[in-house]
Write a protein that holds these residues in place. Structure first.
Motif, PDB file in Angstrom:
ATOM      1  N   PHE A  25       0.850  -1.188   0.000  1.00  0.00           N
ATOM      2  CA  PHE A  25       0.000   0.000   0.000  1.00  0.00           C
ATOM      3  C   PHE A  25       0.886   1.238   0.000  1.00  0.00           C
ATOM      4  CE2 PHE A  25      -2.926   2.869   2.524  1.00  0.00           C
ATOM      5  CZ  PHE A  25      -3.914   2.970   1.566  1.00  0.00           C
ATOM      6  N   ASP A  26       0.529   2.231  -0.804  1.00  0.00           N
ATOM      7  CA  ASP A  26       1.284   3.470  -0.879  1.00  0.00           C
ATOM      8  C   ASP A  26       0.629   4.492   0.054  1.00  0.00           C
ATOM      9  OD1 ASP A  26       2.481   5.910  -1.521  1.00  0.00           O
ATOM     10  OD2 ASP A  26       2.661   5.397  -3.656  1.00  0.00           O
ATOM     11  N   TYR A  27       1.159   4.599   1.250  1.00  0.00           N
ATOM     12  CA  TYR A  27       0.582   5.486   2.254  1.00  0.00           C
ATOM     13  C   TYR A  27       0.673   6.955   1.847  1.00  0.00           C
ATOM     14  CZ  TYR A  27      -0.140   1.696   5.555  1.00  0.00           C
ATOM     15  OH  TYR A  27      -0.596   0.560   6.162  1.00  0.00           O
ATOM     16  N   ASN A  28       1.725   7.337   1.116  1.00  0.00           N
ATOM     17  CA  ASN A  28       1.839   8.725   0.653  1.00  0.00           C
ATOM     18  C   ASN A  28       0.749   9.059  -0.360  1.00  0.00           C
ATOM     19  OD1 ASN A  28       4.177  10.021   1.965  1.00  0.00           O
ATOM     20  ND2 ASN A  28       5.295   8.309   1.063  1.00  0.00           N
ATOM     21  N   PHE A  30      -2.108   7.507  -0.722  1.00  0.00           N
ATOM     22  CA  PHE A  30      -3.376   7.470   0.013  1.00  0.00           C
ATOM     23  C   PHE A  30      -3.587   8.785   0.767  1.00  0.00           C
ATOM     24  CE2 PHE A  30      -5.118   6.965   4.297  1.00  0.00           C
ATOM     25  CZ  PHE A  30      -6.452   6.794   3.960  1.00  0.00           C
ATOM     26  N   TRP A  31      -2.548   9.236   1.480  1.00  0.00           N
ATOM     27  CA  TRP A  31      -2.664  10.469   2.268  1.00  0.00           C
ATOM     28  C   TRP A  31      -3.040  11.641   1.361  1.00  0.00           C
ATOM     29  CZ3 TRP A  31      -2.571  11.382   7.454  1.00  0.00           C
ATOM     30  CH2 TRP A  31      -2.488  12.711   7.860  1.00  0.00           C
ATOM     31  N   ALA A  32      -2.364  11.738   0.230  1.00  0.00           N
ATOM     32  CA  ALA A  32      -2.659  12.827  -0.710  1.00  0.00           C
ATOM     33  C   ALA A  32      -4.109  12.767  -1.168  1.00  0.00           C
ATOM     34  CB  ALA A  32      -1.712  12.760  -1.906  1.00  0.00           C
ATOM     35  N   GLN A  33      -4.603  11.583  -1.474  1.00  0.00           N
ATOM     36  CA  GLN A  33      -5.977  11.429  -1.951  1.00  0.00           C
ATOM     37  C   GLN A  33      -6.990  11.674  -0.838  1.00  0.00           C
ATOM     38  OE1 GLN A  33      -6.702   8.007  -4.460  1.00  0.00           O
ATOM     39  NE2 GLN A  33      -8.743   7.732  -3.597  1.00  0.00           N
ATOM     40  N   VAL A 128     -18.957   7.473   6.003  1.00  0.00           N
ATOM     41  CA  VAL A 128     -17.726   6.755   6.313  1.00  0.00           C
ATOM     42  C   VAL A 128     -17.193   6.211   5.001  1.00  0.00           C
ATOM     43  CG1 VAL A 128     -16.613   4.918   7.620  1.00  0.00           C
ATOM     44  CG2 VAL A 128     -18.575   6.151   8.615  1.00  0.00           C
ATOM     45  N   GLU A 129     -16.093   6.800   4.589  1.00  0.00           N
ATOM     46  CA  GLU A 129     -15.418   6.432   3.348  1.00  0.00           C
ATOM     47  C   GLU A 129     -14.524   5.238   3.678  1.00  0.00           C
ATOM     48  OE1 GLU A 129     -12.171   9.196   1.436  1.00  0.00           O
ATOM     49  OE2 GLU A 129     -14.177  10.103   1.254  1.00  0.00           O
ATOM     50  N   VAL A 130     -14.704   4.137   2.968  1.00  0.00           N
ATOM     51  CA  VAL A 130     -13.927   2.926   3.252  1.00  0.00           C
ATOM     52  C   VAL A 130     -13.037   2.605   2.059  1.00  0.00           C
ATOM     53  CG1 VAL A 130     -14.034   0.452   3.748  1.00  0.00           C
ATOM     54  CG2 VAL A 130     -15.702   2.003   4.802  1.00  0.00           C
ATOM     55  N   TYR A 131     -11.757   2.428   2.338  1.00  0.00           N
ATOM     56  CA  TYR A 131     -10.788   1.974   1.344  1.00  0.00           C
ATOM     57  C   TYR A 131     -10.476   0.520   1.650  1.00  0.00           C
ATOM     58  CZ  TYR A 131      -9.465   6.767  -0.045  1.00  0.00           C
ATOM     59  OH  TYR A 131      -9.452   8.050  -0.518  1.00  0.00           O
ATOM     60  N   GLY A 132     -10.520  -0.326   0.613  1.00  0.00           N
ATOM     61  CA  GLY A 132     -10.169  -1.722   0.798  1.00  0.00           C
ATOM     62  C   GLY A 132      -9.882  -2.374  -0.542  1.00  0.00           C
ATOM     63  N   VAL A 133      -9.231  -3.520  -0.496  1.00  0.00           N
ATOM     64  CA  VAL A 133      -8.991  -4.303  -1.706  1.00  0.00           C
ATOM     65  C   VAL A 133     -10.329  -4.930  -2.076  1.00  0.00           C
ATOM     66  CG1 VAL A 133      -7.764  -6.279  -2.669  1.00  0.00           C
ATOM     67  CG2 VAL A 133      -6.571  -4.693  -1.140  1.00  0.00           C
ATOM     68  N   LEU A 155      -2.859   3.419  -5.695  1.00  0.00           N
ATOM     69  CA  LEU A 155      -2.616   3.388  -4.253  1.00  0.00           C
ATOM     70  C   LEU A 155      -1.656   2.269  -3.853  1.00  0.00           C
ATOM     71  CD1 LEU A 155      -6.220   4.141  -2.930  1.00  0.00           C
ATOM     72  CD2 LEU A 155      -4.266   5.702  -3.053  1.00  0.00           C
ATOM     73  N   LEU A 156      -0.906   1.766  -4.823  1.00  0.00           N
ATOM     74  CA  LEU A 156       0.054   0.698  -4.561  1.00  0.00           C
ATOM     75  C   LEU A 156       1.446   1.158  -4.950  1.00  0.00           C
ATOM     76  CD1 LEU A 156      -1.998  -2.262  -6.041  1.00  0.00           C
ATOM     77  CD2 LEU A 156      -1.664  -1.760  -3.608  1.00  0.00           C
ATOM     78  N   LEU A 157       2.438   0.720  -4.198  1.00  0.00           N
ATOM     79  CA  LEU A 157       3.820   1.008  -4.557  1.00  0.00           C
ATOM     80  C   LEU A 157       4.210   0.160  -5.755  1.00  0.00           C
ATOM     81  CD1 LEU A 157       5.476   1.110  -1.024  1.00  0.00           C
ATOM     82  CD2 LEU A 157       5.053   3.056  -2.544  1.00  0.00           C
ATOM     83  N   ALA A 158       5.150   0.635  -6.525  1.00  0.00           N
ATOM     84  CA  ALA A 158       5.653  -0.131  -7.670  1.00  0.00           C
ATOM     85  C   ALA A 158       6.155  -1.489  -7.169  1.00  0.00           C
ATOM     86  CB  ALA A 158       6.771   0.638  -8.359  1.00  0.00           C
TER      87      ALA A 158
END
Length: 166
Positions: A25-28, A30-33, A128-133, A155-158
Motif C-alpha cells: 500500500f502506498d501510504y503517501n 493514500f494520504w494525498a488522496q 464513512v469512506e472505506v478503502y479496501g482491496v 494506491l500501490l507502490l511499484a
C-alpha cells in the motif's frame, strides 16, 4: 473545509494488498488522496508491535506522513496462533471521533467494521469512506460504506519498491 478523521488497519491493508497484488500500500498516495481539500482532525495507523527494526522504520515513515501510530503488542499463544488485532480500538476511536468530524475514512476490508460504519452513519449522520482491496473486502462493509474506494494501482507502490514488513 471538511473535517476528517483517518483510521488505518495496518495489518489488514498489508496482507490484503500483498495477497491481491503482491505489492504494498502506498501510504503517501493514500494520504494525498484522502486529505485533499480536507482538514485532518486525527489520523491513526493501528499496528502490531513485533519489535523489529524494519517495522520501526516503517512506523517512522507513517509518523512523517502525518499518522499517529498506535501499537499493540504481538502475542504468540502457546497453541501457535497469534493475537494482535485492533478492531475494538478502531471502533472506540471511530465513535469518539465521529462527533468531531464531517467524515470518517477507514482503511480496512474487515467485515467486522460493517456494523460500526452503519452505526456511525446513523448516529452521527456522517459518511464513512472505506478503502479496501475490492475482492478481499467483506461485502457487508462495501455496502455500508459511503463510498467504498477500491485500493488498486494508484494506491500501490511499484512492484520493485521495498517497504518494510509489518
Amino acid at each position: 473545509m471538511q473535517r476528517v478523521a483517518i483510521l488505518v488497519d495496518v495489518q489488514n491493508v498489508y496482507y490484503t494488498t500483498r495477497q491481491a497484488f503482491g505489492r504494498h500500500f502506498d501510504y503517501n498516495a493514500f494520504w494525498a488522496q484522502a486529505t485533499a481539500g480536507r482538514e485532518v482532525v486525527a489520523a491513526y495507523a493501528y499496528a502490531v508491535d513485533r519489535g523489529d527494526d524494519k517495522q520501526r522504520q516503517f512506523q517512522t515513515i507513517l509518523r512523517a506522513i502525518g499518522f499517529e501510530v498506535k501499537l499493540k503488542p504481538y502475542i504468540q499463544r502457546s497453541d501457535g496462533s497469534a493475537k494482535g488485532d485492533w478492531d475494538v480500538g478502531i471502533a472506540l476511536d471511530a465513535i469518539e471521533l465521529a462527533e468531531r468530524v464531517d467524515r470518517l475514512v477507514l482503511v480496512s476490508g474487515d467485515g467486522d467494521f460493517a456494523l460500526l460504519v452503519q452505526r456511525v452513519g446513523q448516529r452521527f449522520a456522517i459518511p464513512v469512506e472505506v478503502y479496501g482491496v475490492a475482492r478481499l473486502t467483506a461485502e457487508a462493509l462495501v455496502r455500508s460504506a459511503s463510498p467504498f474506494i477500491a485500493i488498486e494501482a494508484p494506491l500501490l507502490l511499484a512492484a520493485r519498491s521495498a517497504q518494510p514488513s509489518r
